[in-house]
Design a protein around this motif. Structure first.
Motif, PDB file in Angstrom:
ATOM      1  N   MET A   1     -28.334  15.089 -40.611  1.00 16.10           N
ATOM      2  CA  MET A   1     -28.512  14.322 -41.840  1.00 16.10           C
ATOM      3  C   MET A   1     -29.991  14.379 -42.209  1.00 16.10           C
ATOM      4  O   MET A   1     -30.861  14.230 -41.373  1.00 16.10           O
ATOM      5  CB  MET A   1     -28.070  12.879 -41.627  1.00 16.10           C
ATOM      6  CG  MET A   1     -28.298  12.016 -42.826  1.00 16.10           C
ATOM      7  SD  MET A   1     -27.665  10.323 -42.738  1.00 16.10           S
ATOM      8  CE  MET A   1     -28.172   9.785 -41.147  1.00 16.10           C
ATOM      9  N   GLN A   2     -30.239  14.602 -43.490  1.00 13.67           N
ATOM     10  CA  GLN A   2     -31.607  14.639 -43.988  1.00 13.67           C
ATOM     11  C   GLN A   2     -31.674  13.838 -45.276  1.00 13.67           C
ATOM     12  O   GLN A   2     -30.877  14.063 -46.194  1.00 13.67           O
ATOM     13  CB  GLN A   2     -32.043  16.084 -44.224  1.00 13.67           C
ATOM     14  CG  GLN A   2     -33.487  16.223 -44.564  1.00 13.67           C
ATOM     15  CD  GLN A   2     -33.901  17.687 -44.642  1.00 13.67           C
ATOM     16  OE1 GLN A   2     -33.077  18.578 -44.731  1.00 13.67           O
ATOM     17  NE2 GLN A   2     -35.178  17.924 -44.603  1.00 13.67           N
ATOM     18  N   ASN A   3     -32.594  12.870 -45.347  1.00 10.10           N
ATOM     19  CA  ASN A   3     -32.742  12.011 -46.527  1.00 10.10           C
ATOM     20  C   ASN A   3     -31.446  11.302 -46.891  1.00 10.10           C
ATOM     21  O   ASN A   3     -31.140  11.107 -48.063  1.00 10.10           O
ATOM     22  CB  ASN A   3     -33.264  12.809 -47.722  1.00 10.10           C
ATOM     23  CG  ASN A   3     -34.655  13.331 -47.493  1.00 10.10           C
ATOM     24  OD1 ASN A   3     -35.469  12.691 -46.851  1.00 10.10           O
ATOM     25  ND2 ASN A   3     -34.934  14.508 -47.999  1.00 10.10           N
ATOM     26  N   GLY A   4     -30.644  10.968 -45.900  1.00  8.54           N
ATOM     27  CA  GLY A   4     -29.389  10.278 -46.144  1.00  8.54           C
ATOM     28  C   GLY A   4     -28.259  11.195 -46.568  1.00  8.54           C
ATOM     29  O   GLY A   4     -27.158  10.743 -46.839  1.00  8.54           O
ATOM     30  N   CYS A   5     -28.539  12.505 -46.643  1.00  8.83           N
ATOM     31  CA  CYS A   5     -27.532  13.489 -47.049  1.00  8.83           C
ATOM     32  C   CYS A   5     -26.944  14.153 -45.811  1.00  8.83           C
ATOM     33  O   CYS A   5     -27.668  14.561 -44.917  1.00  8.83           O
ATOM     34  CB  CYS A   5     -28.148  14.543 -47.965  1.00  8.83           C
ATOM     35  SG  CYS A   5     -28.803  13.863 -49.499  1.00  8.83           S
ATOM     36  N   TYR A   6     -25.653  14.252 -45.793  1.00  5.29           N
ATOM     37  CA  TYR A   6     -24.948  14.793 -44.638  1.00  5.29           C
ATOM     38  C   TYR A   6     -24.599  16.261 -44.833  1.00  5.29           C
ATOM     39  O   TYR A   6     -24.523  16.763 -45.959  1.00  5.29           O
ATOM     40  CB  TYR A   6     -23.645  14.018 -44.408  1.00  5.29           C
ATOM     41  CG  TYR A   6     -23.852  12.624 -43.892  1.00  5.29           C
ATOM     42  CD1 TYR A   6     -23.737  12.349 -42.542  1.00  5.29           C
ATOM     43  CD2 TYR A   6     -24.165  11.580 -44.758  1.00  5.29           C
ATOM     44  CE1 TYR A   6     -23.920  11.065 -42.055  1.00  5.29           C
ATOM     45  CE2 TYR A   6     -24.356  10.293 -44.282  1.00  5.29           C
ATOM     46  CZ  TYR A   6     -24.235  10.047 -42.929  1.00  5.29           C
ATOM     47  OH  TYR A   6     -24.425   8.771 -42.458  1.00  5.29           O
ATOM     48  N   GLU A   7     -24.369  16.939 -43.702  1.00  6.45           N
ATOM     49  CA  GLU A   7     -23.753  18.251 -43.724  1.00  6.45           C
ATOM     50  C   GLU A   7     -22.670  18.255 -42.662  1.00  6.45           C
ATOM     51  O   GLU A   7     -22.747  17.519 -41.679  1.00  6.45           O
ATOM     52  CB  GLU A   7     -24.760  19.377 -43.530  1.00  6.45           C
ATOM     53  CG  GLU A   7     -25.540  19.377 -42.261  1.00  6.45           C
ATOM     54  CD  GLU A   7     -26.530  20.534 -42.230  1.00  6.45           C
ATOM     55  OE1 GLU A   7     -26.096  21.680 -41.996  1.00  6.45           O
ATOM     56  OE2 GLU A   7     -27.731  20.279 -42.435  1.00  6.45           O
ATOM     57  N   PHE A   8     -21.642  19.057 -42.903  1.00  5.26           N
ATOM     58  CA  PHE A   8     -20.490  19.019 -42.007  1.00  5.26           C
ATOM     59  C   PHE A   8     -19.698  20.322 -42.091  1.00  5.26           C
ATOM     60  O   PHE A   8     -19.854  21.096 -43.035  1.00  5.26           O
ATOM     61  CB  PHE A   8     -19.571  17.839 -42.361  1.00  5.26           C
ATOM     62  CG  PHE A   8     -19.007  17.909 -43.760  1.00  5.26           C
ATOM     63  CD1 PHE A   8     -17.789  18.522 -44.005  1.00  5.26           C
ATOM     64  CD2 PHE A   8     -19.703  17.364 -44.833  1.00  5.26           C
ATOM     65  CE1 PHE A   8     -17.276  18.596 -45.293  1.00  5.26           C
ATOM     66  CE2 PHE A   8     -19.200  17.427 -46.121  1.00  5.26           C
ATOM     67  CZ  PHE A   8     -17.976  18.049 -46.343  1.00  5.26           C
ATOM     68  N   ASP A   9     -18.876  20.535 -41.083  1.00 12.03           N
ATOM     69  CA  ASP A   9     -17.932  21.648 -41.067  1.00 12.03           C
ATOM     70  C   ASP A   9     -16.573  21.117 -41.490  1.00 12.03           C
ATOM     71  O   ASP A   9     -16.122  20.092 -40.987  1.00 12.03           O
ATOM     72  CB  ASP A   9     -17.809  22.250 -39.661  1.00 12.03           C
ATOM     73  CG  ASP A   9     -19.069  22.957 -39.224  1.00 12.03           C
ATOM     74  OD1 ASP A   9     -19.775  23.507 -40.093  1.00 12.03           O
ATOM     75  OD2 ASP A   9     -19.353  22.977 -38.013  1.00 12.03           O
ATOM     76  N   ALA A  10     -15.922  21.817 -42.397  1.00 12.21           N
ATOM     77  CA  ALA A  10     -14.557  21.472 -42.800  1.00 12.21           C
ATOM     78  C   ALA A  10     -13.610  22.369 -42.006  1.00 12.21           C
ATOM     79  O   ALA A  10     -13.740  23.595 -42.024  1.00 12.21           O
ATOM     80  CB  ALA A  10     -14.369  21.682 -44.292  1.00 12.21           C
ATOM     81  N   ILE A  11     -12.697  21.743 -41.310  1.00 11.53           N
ATOM     82  CA  ILE A  11     -11.753  22.461 -40.455  1.00 11.53           C
ATOM     83  C   ILE A  11     -10.340  22.175 -40.947  1.00 11.53           C
ATOM     84  O   ILE A  11      -9.978  21.030 -41.199  1.00 11.53           O
ATOM     85  CB  ILE A  11     -11.926  22.045 -38.986  1.00 11.53           C
ATOM     86  CG1 ILE A  11     -13.344  22.418 -38.531  1.00 11.53           C
ATOM     87  CG2 ILE A  11     -10.866  22.681 -38.106  1.00 11.53           C
ATOM     88  CD1 ILE A  11     -13.719  21.894 -37.169  1.00 11.53           C
ATOM     89  N   TYR A  12      -9.563  23.243 -41.084  1.00 14.64           N
ATOM     90  CA  TYR A  12      -8.181  23.135 -41.558  1.00 14.64           C
ATOM     91  C   TYR A  12      -7.311  24.011 -40.663  1.00 14.64           C
ATOM     92  O   TYR A  12      -7.633  25.173 -40.431  1.00 14.64           O
ATOM     93  CB  TYR A  12      -8.110  23.585 -43.017  1.00 14.64           C
ATOM     94  CG  TYR A  12      -6.731  23.539 -43.622  1.00 14.64           C
ATOM     95  CD1 TYR A  12      -6.082  22.330 -43.829  1.00 14.64           C
ATOM     96  CD2 TYR A  12      -6.088  24.702 -44.011  1.00 14.64           C
ATOM     97  CE1 TYR A  12      -4.824  22.277 -44.400  1.00 14.64           C
ATOM     98  CE2 TYR A  12      -4.826  24.668 -44.588  1.00 14.64           C
ATOM     99  CZ  TYR A  12      -4.203  23.447 -44.776  1.00 14.64           C
ATOM    100  OH  TYR A  12      -2.952  23.395 -45.345  1.00 14.64           O
ATOM    101  N   ASN A  13      -6.236  23.438 -40.140  1.00 12.02           N
ATOM    102  CA  ASN A  13      -5.368  24.150 -39.191  1.00 12.02           C
ATOM    103  C   ASN A  13      -6.161  24.732 -38.031  1.00 12.02           C
ATOM    104  O   ASN A  13      -6.002  25.890 -37.659  1.00 12.02           O
ATOM    105  CB  ASN A  13      -4.572  25.256 -39.898  1.00 12.02           C
ATOM    106  CG  ASN A  13      -3.468  24.707 -40.755  1.00 12.02           C
ATOM    107  OD1 ASN A  13      -2.985  23.597 -40.543  1.00 12.02           O
ATOM    108  ND2 ASN A  13      -3.063  25.472 -41.752  1.00 12.02           N
ATOM    109  N   ASN A  14      -7.063  23.918 -37.491  1.00 11.08           N
ATOM    110  CA  ASN A  14      -7.914  24.298 -36.358  1.00 11.08           C
ATOM    111  C   ASN A  14      -8.809  25.497 -36.646  1.00 11.08           C
ATOM    112  O   ASN A  14      -9.220  26.207 -35.743  1.00 11.08           O
ATOM    113  CB  ASN A  14      -7.086  24.558 -35.097  1.00 11.08           C
ATOM    114  CG  ASN A  14      -6.437  23.309 -34.579  1.00 11.08           C
ATOM    115  OD1 ASN A  14      -7.054  22.230 -34.609  1.00 11.08           O
ATOM    116  ND2 ASN A  14      -5.216  23.411 -34.108  1.00 11.08           N
ATOM    117  N   GLU A  15      -9.115  25.732 -37.905  1.00 10.38           N
ATOM    118  CA  GLU A  15      -9.959  26.861 -38.292  1.00 10.38           C
ATOM    119  C   GLU A  15     -11.084  26.370 -39.195  1.00 10.38           C
ATOM    120  O   GLU A  15     -10.854  25.605 -40.133  1.00 10.38           O
ATOM    121  CB  GLU A  15      -9.112  27.901 -39.039  1.00 10.38           C
ATOM    122  CG  GLU A  15      -9.871  29.149 -39.423  1.00 10.38           C
ATOM    123  CD  GLU A  15      -8.973  30.159 -40.126  1.00 10.38           C
ATOM    124  OE1 GLU A  15      -9.490  30.834 -41.037  1.00 10.38           O
ATOM    125  OE2 GLU A  15      -7.783  30.249 -39.793  1.00 10.38           O
TER     126      GLU A  15
END
Length: 80
Positions: A1-15
């Motif tokens: 997280m930087q400056n209150g902004c998040y980053e993330f991985d989106a996973i669908y069907n274990n991918e």
């Protein structure tokens, strides 16, 4: 997280389907973004386009925007 902004991985069907780095602060925007990705998947929308839109979004205008200070005693903000 930087400056209150998040980053993330989106996973669908274990991918891993995409990595998103948000430019709008707040943990709630992760949930909103995941919902957007789900809608894109359900409607066969190109995930690259969805990701691009999510990463360009910087927040709603008129959301607690500072306008001016009156007589150095009252700060005026605009909020929808």
């Amino acid at each position: 997280m930087q400056n209150g902004c998040y980053e993330f991985d989106a996973i669908y069907n274990n991918e891993l389907i995409c990595h998103v780095k948000l430019n709008a602060p707040g943990k709630h925007n992760v949930s909103n973004s995941l919902a957007t990705i789900g809608v894109a998947i359900a409607n066969n929308i190109d995930l690259a386009l969805a990701k691009e839109g999510l990463e360009e979004f910087t927040g709603a205008s008129r959301r607690f925007e500072y306008k001016k200070n009156i007589n150095e005693t009252v700060e005026v903000y605009d909020d929808y």
